[in-house]
Design an enzyme around this catalytic site. Structure first.
Site, mmCIF file in Angstrom:
data_model
loop_
_atom_site.group_PDB
_atom_site.id
_atom_site.type_symbol
_atom_site.label_atom_id
_atom_site.label_comp_id
_atom_site.label_asym_id
_atom_site.label_seq_id
_atom_site.Cartn_x
_atom_site.Cartn_y
_atom_site.Cartn_z
ATOM 1 N N PHE A 87 62.886 22.987 79.109
ATOM 2 C CA PHE A 87 61.906 23.171 80.193
ATOM 3 C C PHE A 87 61.179 24.509 80.052
ATOM 4 C CE2 PHE A 87 65.368 20.457 81.714
ATOM 5 C CZ PHE A 87 64.662 19.338 82.135
ATOM 6 N N GLY A 104 41.746 23.908 89.165
ATOM 7 C CA GLY A 104 41.087 24.475 87.984
ATOM 8 C C GLY A 104 40.478 23.401 87.129
ATOM 9 N N CYS A 147 52.644 20.053 76.243
ATOM 10 C CA CYS A 147 53.638 19.178 76.885
ATOM 11 C C CYS A 147 53.062 18.276 77.962
ATOM 12 C CB CYS A 147 54.745 20.029 77.504
ATOM 13 S SG CYS A 147 55.815 20.739 76.264
ATOM 14 N N LYS A 192 50.659 15.311 76.959
ATOM 15 C CA LYS A 192 51.357 14.398 76.040
ATOM 16 C C LYS A 192 52.476 13.633 76.756
ATOM 17 C CE LYS A 192 54.396 16.420 73.135
ATOM 18 N NZ LYS A 192 55.720 15.858 73.329
HETATM 19 C C1 UDX Z 1 55.138 22.948 80.763
HETATM 20 C C2 UDX Z 1 56.305 22.893 81.765
HETATM 21 O O1 UDX Z 1 56.021 23.790 82.842
HETATM 22 C C3 UDX Z 1 57.616 23.260 81.061
HETATM 23 O O2 UDX Z 1 58.694 23.130 81.975
HETATM 24 C C4 UDX Z 1 57.800 22.321 79.867
HETATM 25 O O3 UDX Z 1 58.949 22.656 79.148
HETATM 26 C C5 UDX Z 1 56.614 22.407 78.943
HETATM 27 O O4 UDX Z 1 55.422 22.095 79.671
HETATM 28 P P1 UDX Z 1 53.650 24.857 79.652
HETATM 29 O O5 UDX Z 1 53.028 23.789 78.815
HETATM 30 O O6 UDX Z 1 54.031 26.133 79.019
HETATM 31 O O7 UDX Z 1 54.980 24.293 80.359
HETATM 32 O O8 UDX Z 1 52.585 25.179 80.800
HETATM 33 P P2 UDX Z 1 52.577 25.290 82.392
HETATM 34 O O9 UDX Z 1 52.764 26.692 82.798
HETATM 35 O O10 UDX Z 1 53.448 24.279 82.998
HETATM 36 O O11 UDX Z 1 51.046 24.911 82.657
HETATM 37 C C6 UDX Z 1 50.531 23.658 82.205
HETATM 38 C C7 UDX Z 1 49.066 23.525 82.477
HETATM 39 O O12 UDX Z 1 48.823 23.333 83.857
HETATM 40 C C8 UDX Z 1 48.206 24.696 82.070
HETATM 41 O O13 UDX Z 1 47.040 24.203 81.438
HETATM 42 C C9 UDX Z 1 47.855 25.389 83.361
HETATM 43 O O14 UDX Z 1 46.628 26.062 83.312
HETATM 44 C C10 UDX Z 1 47.801 24.202 84.300
HETATM 45 N N1 UDX Z 1 48.078 24.566 85.701
HETATM 46 C C11 UDX Z 1 49.293 25.033 86.064
HETATM 47 C C12 UDX Z 1 47.089 24.384 86.663
HETATM 48 O O15 UDX Z 1 45.973 23.957 86.350
HETATM 49 N N2 UDX Z 1 47.383 24.690 87.963
HETATM 50 C C13 UDX Z 1 48.594 25.164 88.341
HETATM 51 O O16 UDX Z 1 48.773 25.408 89.549
HETATM 52 C C14 UDX Z 1 49.576 25.341 87.366
#
Ligand code: UDX
Length: 463
Positions: free
Chosen positions: A156, A257, A264, A267
């Protein structure tokens, strides 16, 4: 106290590398394996192949301590545990592609030479993959039935805080048919004192997909609410903040946004959607989550086109290319979709990102890169903030106003103070707040001649 175990980690991508390095920090002897010789040589020389806070120091520390090695050879025979951390990209249908998992399993079968390490699967793979691994390994060695113990142990980690997340997990999920195997894996993590969920393999695999799908749903939900706020004139910032005060909802993942990106979330939602469909479910919610996410990028194009009349030969500057701040990763990044859509409309795309320009350039050689936001904004018809890097919140708007061709900012991450942008004479779009100040765009009718910037060897244009 850690009981040192011998671990082989297959795959030195994002998850594999972080795990290999952090498991060495926990006191284990780790050999990290990858078929990419160039990558292995770099890592062996102490050069991290990804940007991740805290990783470089630990990498070098454990190359020196001798607890971490990198190799292209399948050194799995002496291992107590083999961690499988290879990529599972999307097929065109959205399913998880298990090609790399199958190839790795074949190598494990060929190289364990009678040994039976516990196989720990960290690759995100469809529900049922542990059973598939079990079957493939048994068939590989010509054994009729079950031969290796397999434990599903989904990860995670978030990019940009992966090392921190490793040492402070919210939970560790272990899915196994043999409780002894699951407890042996739990022992590896003993120093973390984390809460552990013991379950069966399929449930463990489902926990990973359901968690990521829920996070994605939360994002698409707030993006849909933001669109409605634009229509009715409500303030999305206050809506999200007040919603988040309810602990049943929670304040995180409510930032509107450009939708979710990265390696992740997109996909995994696609894969779960596919999995549901092929198992007779009708995953309408997941479909909607994906649809809203794609629309979130497309609507920016419509807003720019409506504001500027046409995008043909217009210079549009993307500020931020990484899928989120704190990383150089552009996989499924909104900026990738935006660049493609903009160029399809005939726009000239300029860009700046503090970390992600090299990989973006490789994907889009025709996009001009600049050394900072101001250089990128020169003669632009619109600025699009696509990643919420901190430095964008404090941009000098008066300076931007002077150098841009048309005073239009699409703040797609709501990082700029809207009143400040409007006061500086810009027309401004915000997610959930809509467009305001359009008169500023319409007043500036004459077009200046665009100068082509000189490009230095790194592909970054000088200001
Ligand atoms: C995610 C999961 O959080 C993590 O637990 C898993 O293991 C892998 O996938 P990550 O891909 O690093 O992690 O990104 P994350 O911080 O979750 O953000 C994902 C996307 O959502 C980003 O593009 C971010 O900009 C977007 N996002 C996130 C939003 O648009 N709004 C939000 O409030 C939060």
């Amino acid at each position: 106290m850690t009981t040192t175990k011998k671990l082989s980690v297959i795959g030195t991508g994002y998850v594999g590398l972080v795990y290999a390095v952090c498991m060495a920090e926990l006191g284990h002897d780790v050999v990290a394996i990858d078929i990419d010789a160039e990558k292995i040589a770099k890592l062996g020389a102490g050069i991290s192949t990804i940007y991740e806070p805290g990783l470089d120091d630990l990498l070098r520390k454990h190359l020196c301590s001798g607890r971490l090695r990198f190799t292209t050879a399948y050194e799995v025979a002496a291992a107590d545990f083999v961690f499988l951390a290879v990529s599972t990209p999307s097929t065109p249908e959205g399913a998880a592609d298990l090609r790399h998992v199958r190839a790795a399993v074949q190598q494990i079968g060929e190289n364990t030479r009678g040994a039976h390490p516990i196989i720990v699967n960290k690759s995100t793979a469809p529900v049922g993959t542990s059973d598939t691994l079990d079957y493939l390994l048994a068939r590989q060695n010509g054994v009729g039935g079950h031969e290796f113990e397999i434990v599903a142990n989904p990860e995670f980690l978030r990019e940009g805080s992966a090392v921190q997340d490793f040492f402070h997990p919210d939970r560790i999920v272990l899915g196994a048919n043999d409780p002894a195997a699951a407890h042996a894996v739990a022992e590896l993590y003993a120093p973390l004192e984390a809460e552990i969920v013991f379950t069966d393999p399929k449930t463990a695999e489902m926990i990973k997909y359901a968690s990521n799908a829920f996070l994605a749903t939360k994002i698409s939900f707030i993006n849909e609410i933001a669109s409605i706020c634009e229509g009715v004139g409500a303030d999305i910032g206050d809506v999200a903040r007040a919603m988040g005060m309810d602990p049943r909802i929670g304040s995180r993942f409510l930032n509107p946004g450009l939708g979710f990106g990265g390696s992740c979330l997109p996909k995994d939602v696609r894969a779960l959607n596919y999995l549901g469909a092929v198992h007779g479910a009708h995953p309408q919610l997941l479909n909607a989550v994906l649809q809203i996410n794609a629309d979130q990028r497309r609507r920016v194009i419509r807003i720019l086109r409506d504001s500027l009349g046409s995008l043909e030969s217009r210079v549009i500057t993307l500020l931020g290319l990484a899928f989120k701040p704190g990383t150089d990763d552009i996989r499924d990044a909104p900026a990738v979709d935006l660049a493609r859509l903009l160029m399809n409309e005939g726009a000239i795309v300029h860009a700046y990102d503090p970390f992600a320009m090299r990989s973006f350039s490789a994907l889009f050689p025709q996009v001009e890169m600049f050394e900072d936001a101001y250089a990128a904004a020169g003669h632009a018809d619109a600025l699009v903030v696509a990643t919420e890097w901190e430095e964008f919140a404090t941009l000098d708007l008066e300076r931007l106003h002077k150098i841009m061709q048309t005073p239009l900012i699409a703040d797609c991450r709501n990082v700029l103070e809207r009143a400040r942008v409007l006061d500086a004479g810009f027309a401004c779009f915000g997610v959930g707040t809509g467009i305001a100040g359009l008169g500023a765009v319409q007043r500036r009718t004459t077009r200046r001649v665009r100068t082509v910037p000189a490009t230095n060897q790194t592909g970054v244009a000088a200001s």
